[in-house]
Motif scaffolding. Structure first.
Motif, PDB file in Angstrom:
ATOM      1  N   PHE A 121       0.823  -1.204   0.000  1.00  0.00           N
ATOM      2  CA  PHE A 121       0.000   0.000   0.000  1.00  0.00           C
ATOM      3  C   PHE A 121       0.863   1.262   0.000  1.00  0.00           C
ATOM      4  O   PHE A 121       0.511   2.270   0.587  1.00  0.00           O
ATOM      5  CB  PHE A 121      -0.973  -0.025   1.184  1.00  0.00           C
ATOM      6  CG  PHE A 121      -2.158  -0.914   0.950  1.00  0.00           C
ATOM      7  CD1 PHE A 121      -3.337  -0.391   0.469  1.00  0.00           C
ATOM      8  CD2 PHE A 121      -2.071  -2.281   1.166  1.00  0.00           C
ATOM      9  CE1 PHE A 121      -4.429  -1.210   0.225  1.00  0.00           C
ATOM     10  CE2 PHE A 121      -3.155  -3.114   0.928  1.00  0.00           C
ATOM     11  CZ  PHE A 121      -4.334  -2.569   0.452  1.00  0.00           C
ATOM     12  N   TYR A 122       1.988   1.155  -0.677  1.00  0.00           N
ATOM     13  CA  TYR A 122       2.868   2.286  -0.973  1.00  0.00           C
ATOM     14  C   TYR A 122       3.416   2.950   0.282  1.00  0.00           C
ATOM     15  O   TYR A 122       3.333   4.161   0.487  1.00  0.00           O
ATOM     16  CB  TYR A 122       2.129   3.315  -1.840  1.00  0.00           C
ATOM     17  CG  TYR A 122       3.066   4.168  -2.661  1.00  0.00           C
ATOM     18  CD1 TYR A 122       3.993   3.581  -3.506  1.00  0.00           C
ATOM     19  CD2 TYR A 122       3.031   5.557  -2.595  1.00  0.00           C
ATOM     20  CE1 TYR A 122       4.857   4.348  -4.256  1.00  0.00           C
ATOM     21  CE2 TYR A 122       3.900   6.340  -3.344  1.00  0.00           C
ATOM     22  CZ  TYR A 122       4.806   5.723  -4.169  1.00  0.00           C
ATOM     23  OH  TYR A 122       5.673   6.494  -4.905  1.00  0.00           O
ATOM     24  N   GLY A 123       3.984   2.135   1.127  1.00  0.00           N
ATOM     25  CA  GLY A 123       4.670   2.625   2.311  1.00  0.00           C
ATOM     26  C   GLY A 123       5.818   1.688   2.623  1.00  0.00           C
ATOM     27  O   GLY A 123       6.128   0.774   1.858  1.00  0.00           O
ATOM     28  N   SER A 124       6.471   1.904   3.737  1.00  0.00           N
ATOM     29  CA  SER A 124       7.534   0.999   4.167  1.00  0.00           C
ATOM     30  C   SER A 124       7.721   1.176   5.662  1.00  0.00           C
ATOM     31  O   SER A 124       7.150   2.075   6.279  1.00  0.00           O
ATOM     32  CB  SER A 124       8.855   1.302   3.436  1.00  0.00           C
ATOM     33  OG  SER A 124       9.486   2.447   4.005  1.00  0.00           O
ATOM     34  N   THR A 125       8.525   0.298   6.243  1.00  0.00           N
ATOM     35  CA  THR A 125       8.861   0.426   7.664  1.00  0.00           C
ATOM     36  C   THR A 125      10.238   1.059   7.820  1.00  0.00           C
ATOM     37  O   THR A 125      10.871   0.911   8.858  1.00  0.00           O
ATOM     38  CB  THR A 125       8.832  -0.950   8.348  1.00  0.00           C
ATOM     39  OG1 THR A 125       9.707  -1.849   7.641  1.00  0.00           O
ATOM     40  CG2 THR A 125       7.424  -1.527   8.327  1.00  0.00           C
ATOM     41  N   GLY A 126      10.679   1.766   6.779  1.00  0.00           N
ATOM     42  CA  GLY A 126      11.975   2.434   6.844  1.00  0.00           C
ATOM     43  C   GLY A 126      13.108   1.432   6.724  1.00  0.00           C
ATOM     44  O   GLY A 126      12.950   0.320   6.235  1.00  0.00           O
ATOM     45  N   GLY A 127      14.278   1.837   7.190  1.00  0.00           N
ATOM     46  CA  GLY A 127      15.422   0.938   7.207  1.00  0.00           C
ATOM     47  C   GLY A 127      15.791   0.405   5.839  1.00  0.00           C
ATOM     48  O   GLY A 127      15.709   1.098   4.830  1.00  0.00           O
ATOM     49  N   PHE A 128      16.157  -0.881   5.795  1.00  0.00           N
ATOM     50  CA  PHE A 128      16.599  -1.490   4.547  1.00  0.00           C
ATOM     51  C   PHE A 128      15.446  -1.723   3.575  1.00  0.00           C
ATOM     52  O   PHE A 128      15.682  -2.054   2.413  1.00  0.00           O
ATOM     53  CB  PHE A 128      17.327  -2.800   4.831  1.00  0.00           C
ATOM     54  CG  PHE A 128      18.719  -2.609   5.382  1.00  0.00           C
ATOM     55  CD1 PHE A 128      19.385  -1.404   5.215  1.00  0.00           C
ATOM     56  CD2 PHE A 128      19.357  -3.626   6.066  1.00  0.00           C
ATOM     57  CE1 PHE A 128      20.662  -1.220   5.717  1.00  0.00           C
ATOM     58  CE2 PHE A 128      20.638  -3.456   6.572  1.00  0.00           C
ATOM     59  CZ  PHE A 128      21.289  -2.246   6.399  1.00  0.00           C
ATOM     60  N   ASP A 129      14.184  -1.601   4.046  1.00  0.00           N
ATOM     61  CA  ASP A 129      13.064  -1.674   3.103  1.00  0.00           C
ATOM     62  C   ASP A 129      13.189  -0.582   2.051  1.00  0.00           C
ATOM     63  O   ASP A 129      12.942  -0.804   0.864  1.00  0.00           O
ATOM     64  CB  ASP A 129      11.723  -1.507   3.834  1.00  0.00           C
ATOM     65  CG  ASP A 129      11.403  -2.678   4.739  1.00  0.00           C
ATOM     66  OD1 ASP A 129      12.099  -3.706   4.632  1.00  0.00           O
ATOM     67  OD2 ASP A 129      10.472  -2.560   5.544  1.00  0.00           O
ATOM     68  N   VAL A 130      13.548   0.630   2.494  1.00  0.00           N
ATOM     69  CA  VAL A 130      13.707   1.756   1.570  1.00  0.00           C
ATOM     70  C   VAL A 130      14.871   1.497   0.626  1.00  0.00           C
ATOM     71  O   VAL A 130      14.769   1.700  -0.591  1.00  0.00           O
ATOM     72  CB  VAL A 130      13.921   3.071   2.346  1.00  0.00           C
ATOM     73  CG1 VAL A 130      14.244   4.221   1.390  1.00  0.00           C
ATOM     74  CG2 VAL A 130      12.693   3.401   3.179  1.00  0.00           C
ATOM     75  N   VAL A 131      15.989   1.016   1.184  1.00  0.00           N
ATOM     76  CA  VAL A 131      17.151   0.702   0.350  1.00  0.00           C
ATOM     77  C   VAL A 131      16.801  -0.380  -0.672  1.00  0.00           C
ATOM     78  O   VAL A 131      17.147  -0.289  -1.856  1.00  0.00           O
ATOM     79  CB  VAL A 131      18.338   0.247   1.225  1.00  0.00           C
ATOM     80  CG1 VAL A 131      19.533  -0.121   0.362  1.00  0.00           C
ATOM     81  CG2 VAL A 131      18.715   1.336   2.221  1.00  0.00           C
ATOM     82  N   GLY A 132      16.086  -1.411  -0.211  1.00  0.00           N
ATOM     83  CA  GLY A 132      15.692  -2.488  -1.107  1.00  0.00           C
ATOM     84  C   GLY A 132      14.771  -2.015  -2.222  1.00  0.00           C
ATOM     85  O   GLY A 132      14.921  -2.411  -3.377  1.00  0.00           O
ATOM     86  N   LEU A 133      13.821  -1.151  -1.895  1.00  0.00           N
ATOM     87  CA  LEU A 133      12.904  -0.634  -2.909  1.00  0.00           C
ATOM     88  C   LEU A 133      13.634   0.219  -3.934  1.00  0.00           C
ATOM     89  O   LEU A 133      13.301   0.204  -5.122  1.00  0.00           O
ATOM     90  CB  LEU A 133      11.788   0.179  -2.236  1.00  0.00           C
ATOM     91  CG  LEU A 133      10.719  -0.664  -1.529  1.00  0.00           C
ATOM     92  CD1 LEU A 133       9.855   0.220  -0.635  1.00  0.00           C
ATOM     93  CD2 LEU A 133       9.857  -1.404  -2.526  1.00  0.00           C
TER      94      LEU A 133
END
Length: 272
Positions: A121-133
Motif C-alpha cells: 500500500f505504498y509505504g515501508s517500515t523504513g530501514g533497509f526496506d527503503v534501500v531495497g525498494l
C-alpha cells in the motif's frame, strides 16, 4: 477514500509489526533485520525503548527516500514508522511461548506479512526496506530476498553480542519474514498478457490510458470462423492484473485473454 483506506491498512500493519516484535521476538532476544534489528539491540543494551531507537535510526534513511521515492511514499513510511514505534512502547514485552524457535517462526511470519502489506500500500517500515525498494526499481529482484541479504549483518552482530544460538534463530526469523514479504509484495513478478478481441482499437486505448505500458497490436484470424480479430500483447506487473481484467471485461466481455508469468524482461520496461 483510497488514501484513507491505504492509511488504515498501513495502521493495522504497523500495529501488527509492533505486536510481532514485542510478543514473539524481543522476549527471546530474537531480532528482526537491518535498522529494526539494530534498534532492538540498542533497546536491549540500553534503558531507551527499542521503539525510540527505531524512530531515530530511520530518520536519515527516510530523508534519502524522500528525495528518491516521492513524498506520498515517504509520508506513508513516516506514518508506519511512528505507529510502529509507539506500539512498541505500549505493547508489553511478554513471551507467549518459552520456545525461541516457535517465537522466531511466528514472529517472522507476522512481521513479514505486516511489512509486505505496508509496502503493497505504498509505504515501508523504513530501514533497509527503503534501500531495497530503491534497488528493485533498477532490477527485477525479489524484495524479500534482497532485504534478507542486507539484513544478514544483524545476525553476526547479535551472535557476537548475545549468543550464536540466538543469532541462528534470528537468521531463521529474517528468512521466514523475507519469504512472506515476497508472497505479499509481488511487484517483481511480471506477467505476459495476450488478448484476442473484436474491440481492438477501443481496448488498446483503454489500456494505454490506464497503464504505463507499451502494447503490441497484431492482426489475427479465427481458426474455425476465419473472422478477423486484433491480438494485443504486453507485459504487466502482478499488481496491474486486477486493473487490466476489469478494463477488458468492461470493453469486451467475449475477449480471449491469456496470462502467464514471465521469467525475465529485457529492454524498456518501466519498473516504478
Amino acid at each position: 477514500m483510497r488514501r484513507l483506506y491505504s492509511l488504515i491498512v498501513i495502521l493495522v500493519g504497523s500495529l501488527a509489526l509492533g505486536f510481532a516484535f514485542n510478543i514473539f521476538l524481543l522476549p527471546h532476544e530474537v531480532l528482526s533485520g537491518g535498522v529494526t534489528g539494530l534498534a532492538m539491540i540498542f533497546g536491549l543494551l540500553s534503558p531507551v525503548n527499542s521503539g525510540i531507537w527505531f524512530f531515530l535510526l530511520n530518520i536519515p534513511i527516510l530523508i534519502i527516500g524522500w528525495m528518491k521515492l516521492g513524498k506520498e511514499f515517504i509520508g506513508n513510511s513516516i506514518f508506519a514508522v511512528v505507529i510502529t514505534s509507539i506500539s512498541m512502547q505500549y505493547i508489553p514485552v511478554v513471551a507467549v511461548t518459552d520456545d525461541p524457535l516457535l517465537s522466531a517462526v511466528f514472529g517472522g511470519v507476522i512481521s513479514g506479512a505486516a511489512i509486505g502489506v505496508i509496502i503493497r500500500f505504498y509505504g515501508s517500515t523504513g530501514g533497509f526496506d527503503v534501500v531495497g525498494l530503491l534497488l528493485t526499481q533498477k532490477r527485477d529482484i525479489p524484495l524479500g530476498g534482497l532485504v534478507f541479504c542486507l539484513n544478514s549483518v544483524v545476525v553476526f552482530i547479535s551472535g557476537f553480542i548475545f549468543s550464536w544460538d540466538l543469532a541462528l534463530y534470528t537468521m531463521a526469523s529474517i528468512y521466514i519474514s523475507g519469504i512472506v514479504v515476497d508472497r505479499v509484495h509481488t511487484r517483481h513478478i511480471k506477467l505476459n498478457l495476450m488478448v484476442v478481441t473484436n474491440q481492438g482499437e477501443e481496448l488498446k486505448n483503454e489500456l494505454i490510458n490506464n497503464l504505463i505500458r507499451g502494447i503490441t497490436v497484431m492482426d489475427g484470424q479465427g481458426g474455425y470462423s476465419n473472422a478477423e480479430r486484433k491480438v494485443l500483447y504486453t507485459v504487466i506487473s502482478r499488481y496491474e492484473l486486477a486493473i487490466v481484467k476489469s478494463l477488458i471485461k468492461r470493453v469486451d466481455q467475449t475477449a480471449f485473454v491469456s496470462v502467464s508469468e514471465t521469467v525475465e524482461v529485457i529492454g524498456n520496461f518501466r519498473r516504478e
